[in-house]
Design an enzyme around this catalytic site. Structure first.
Site, PDB file in Angstrom:
ATOM      1  N   CYS A   2       0.842  -1.185   0.000  1.00  0.00           N
ATOM      2  CA  CYS A   2       0.000   0.000   0.000  1.00  0.00           C
ATOM      3  C   CYS A   2       0.877   1.234   0.000  1.00  0.00           C
ATOM      4  CB  CYS A   2      -0.905   0.006   1.233  1.00  0.00           C
ATOM      5  SG  CYS A   2      -1.834  -1.515   1.504  1.00  0.00           S
ATOM      6  N   LEU A  55      -3.458  -1.634  -1.943  1.00  0.00           N
ATOM      7  CA  LEU A  55      -3.346  -2.673  -2.957  1.00  0.00           C
ATOM      8  C   LEU A  55      -3.629  -3.981  -2.237  1.00  0.00           C
ATOM      9  CD1 LEU A  55      -2.547  -3.612  -5.844  1.00  0.00           C
ATOM     10  CD2 LEU A  55      -0.186  -3.772  -5.032  1.00  0.00           C
ATOM     11  N   GLU A  82       4.150  -6.228   4.212  1.00  0.00           N
ATOM     12  CA  GLU A  82       3.652  -7.563   4.517  1.00  0.00           C
ATOM     13  C   GLU A  82       4.389  -8.106   5.740  1.00  0.00           C
ATOM     14  OE1 GLU A  82       1.172  -8.779   2.961  1.00  0.00           O
ATOM     15  OE2 GLU A  82       1.138  -7.728   1.031  1.00  0.00           O
ATOM     16  N   ASP A 107      -2.675  -8.991   8.021  1.00  0.00           N
ATOM     17  CA  ASP A 107      -1.512  -8.845   8.888  1.00  0.00           C
ATOM     18  C   ASP A 107      -1.540  -7.519   9.645  1.00  0.00           C
ATOM     19  OD1 ASP A 107      -1.145  -7.455   6.530  1.00  0.00           O
ATOM     20  OD2 ASP A 107       0.910  -8.110   6.201  1.00  0.00           O
TER      21      ASP A 107
END
Length: 653
Positions: A2, A55, A82, A107
């Protein structure tokens, strides 16, 4: 993957509606980083606001929407990246009865639950991943910024404005900060000097005064009561390198290779986690082939792989990649690009990279990212293998050169260097004509450039300045910039002391502090995110890094063979004959293009009156190199590309 933006402070027009309008304007500049969703959060009472572009990769549902609050409502986060081990973190939280009622399986939610249970730093230290984040602590009224250990994900910050109207800006890209009305847009001339030396602007500097990059492995806190940011490191390359070299792995070579393979396999497995299509870049070299081999070994279907080919044979690796893909059975796609197609990417570079950046391999990196995005949303890469496993030839060359130089008294070396510098450029260029009359083939082309670099190397007083000389483009960049100066970096006045390392190991550590995060990872992140593609780098799992530093150096460089241990892992999956070949760079023939199809474009940007009016470069010094390059006597492609990328960036401001 993102992007996020935000600001703290300021009094002018700060209200719920006005703040959200500003946040939306900022976030819209990075829509490419997150085209799937947008979110905003504002606390007008404490003058703090976050904007987020998403995203969607893991948990595509609304449960992954950001900015996100923790279960206790104490923390609010905007997160980019991530956390590959987040499911294991959930298990740990559940085991101590600290898990909330999970809303989804993102996450980000796991990270917030960790903050509630363990605090911010303790949670970050438990993670395996790549990330940048901003988190607001409602209880302490404190903003914390964090960045992953090596710097895969970007994060810029800084105060802009004065007095009560001063605003602390932060975000994933500079263009987002520029969209805030308080942004002052003052160009940092020291950063220009650093660009000319390195072809990138090293952290913590940025092209703008007052705006910094958060160093990898760092946390930062700031508040309206504590306006001076407090920074500290929670993980560092020097610490890992020193500890690793002091505690080498025991066991025989086969056992160590087994351990390396098992860890790499686990890192790759974790990074294959995604709820969207996933693939990998494949050049056919050792690093990318290892990543793809370990992916295919753990996949029930052919892995999608991607390569770029060039018709210029000296730059083409596509055939090697094709052979590896065929052997492994991947679903392979390749694109052969023409010079015209590659050059079409050049006008996009200033917006893509957001600050001047002049590693010319940015062009093929962007093209292979565009190719991959047509098929997948996530692509793994083999970056960082050279830095971890001693892959660059400059490591051994530099160390060997220093051993020879150290045997010669420094005063004599300085005198020789002074003599080399006193010989006019035109005379060195004229020597190329002698090549036709010599009985044996002698490489005299570009001899002037070699002599200039050689004079810098000769005068080095220790391995550090020698290494700086070897990797530098302009050797006195501040002399080219009007009112220029060169700020301290890890390669100059801020060089860390890392006891116990050999000269080669020290070069590797310095690259991991500088070249890897500020060149390689910037290049890949901006190129890929420019087309909304997430990239992941298994070699940068910090567990792999820590193991690599414990490998005996003889298992990295053995009898002249680089990456020895990594090769042994790869040869378990791919025949040696498919891999063994001279190392190639991922580049394009910029030197030829500047004399041909790019000449008119470059001439416009390097126009003497234009440079004089802009006031950043001394035109005569730049024009001299341009004329020598056009004549064919010298190859100044790297020096000129540095200037051209700044000029092109400036033109788009």
């Amino acid at each position: 993957m993102c992007g996020f933006v935000g600001f703290l402070g300021g009094t002018a027009s700060f209200g719920q509606a006005g703040a959200e309008v500003t946040l939306k304007r900022m976030a819209d500049t990075i829509i490419h980083r997150g085209p799937d969703d947008a979110g905003f959060w504002v606390d007008p009472d404490h003058r703090i606001g976050f904007g987020h572009r998403r995203l969607s990769i893991v948990d595509l549902s609304p449960a992954g929407h950001q900015p996100m609050q923790s279960g206790s409502s104490r923390y609010v986060i905007a997160f980019n990246g991530e956390i590959y081990n987040h499911l294991q973190l959930r298990e740990q939280l559940e085991a101590i009865n600290q898990a909330p009622t999970w809303r989804g399986h993102s996450d980000t939610e796991t990270l917030l639950a960790g903050f509630d249970a363990w605090g911010i730093q303790d949670t970050v230290e438990r993670t395996v991943g790549m990330f940048a984040f901003a988190v607001w602590d409602r209880k302490e009224r404190m903003l914390t910024l964090g960045r992953d250990r090596i710097g895969e994900k970007p994060l810029y910050y800084g105060w802009q404005g004065h007095g009560n109207n001063a605003v602390f800006l932060f975000g994933s890209e500079l263009k987002a900060l520029r969209a805030h009305p308080a942004f002052e847009n003052k160009i940092n001339r020291g950063a220009i000097s650093l660009l000319l030396r390195h072809n990138y602007i090293p952290a913590p500097y940025s092209i703008y005064e007052g705006i910094a990059k958060l160093l990898p492995g760092s946390l930062l806190t700031v508040s309206l009561q504590q306006r001076e940011p407090r920074l500290w490191s929670y993980w560092s390359v020097p610490g890992v390198a020193e500890l690793g070299v002091a505690n080498p792995l025991s066991g025989n070579a086969d056992q160590i290779v087994d351990e390396l393979e098992a860890l790499l396999k686990d890192a790759v497995r974790q990074q294959m986690m995604a709820d969207v299509p996933l693939g990998a870049f494949l050049s056919g070299g050792i690093d990318s082939s290892t990543v793809v081999a370990l992916m295919q070994a753990q996949s029930s279907h052919p892995v999608k792989t991607f390569s770029i080919g060039f018709h210029e044979r000296a730059y083409d690796e596509a055939g090697h990649a094709r052979a590896v893909a065929r052997h492994l059975g991947t679903d392979h796609a390749e694109l052969y690009v023409t010079a015209e197609q590659a050059m079409e990417a050049i006008p996009q570079l200033p917006a893509l990279y957001d600050e001047p950046f002049s590693d010319s391999s940015q062009i093929p990196t962007f093209l292979v990212s565009k190719l991959a995005k047509q098929h997948v949303t996530v692509s793994l890469s083999g970056d960082a293998g050279d830095e971890l496993f001693c892959g660059y030839s400059r490591y051994s060359r530099g160390a060997n050169l220093w051993r020879k130089l150290a045997a010669v008294p420094l005063p004599l070396r300085k005198l020789t260097a002074k003599g080399l510098n006193s010989i006019p450029t035109q005379l060195w260029g004229g020597l190329t004509a002698l090549a036709d009359y010599l009985p044996q083939p002698v490489q005299l082309a570009n001899v002037g450039h070699r002599m200039q670099k050689g004079s810098v190397v000769l005068a080095s007083q220790s391995p550090d300045p020698l290494y700086l000389g070897l990797i530098s483009h302009w050797h006195d960049p501040a002399s080219v910039v009007i009112n220029g100066y060169e700020p301290a970096t890890f390669l100059t006045d801020n060089a860390p002391s890392i006891p116990g390392l050999s000269d080669v190991q020290r070069m590797m550590a310095l690259d991991m502090l500088t070249y890897l995060p500020d060149d390689i990872l910037v290049k890949v992140d901006r190129a890929a995110m420019g087309v909304s593609l997430e990239t992941r780098v298994p070699f940068l799992d910090h567990r792999v890094i820590e193991l690599a530093w414990r490998l005996p150096q003889s298992m990295k460089l053995r009898e002249g063979e680089t990456k020895w241990a990594l090769r042994q892992v790869l040869y378990r999956y791919v025949p040696k004959e498919l891999i063994e070949r001279p190392k190639m760079g991922f580049g394009v023939p910029i030197d030829e293009w500047l004399r041909g199809p790019l000449r008119e474009w470059a001439e416009s940007l390097l126009d003497e009156s234009r440079m004089r009016n802009e006031g950043y470069f001394l035109p005569k010094l730049v024009r001299r190199k341009w004329k020598e390059h056009l004549s064919g006597q010298r190859n100044w492609q790297y020096h000129l590309w540095d200037v051209l990328m700044f000029q092109s960036w400036l033109e788009h401001q």
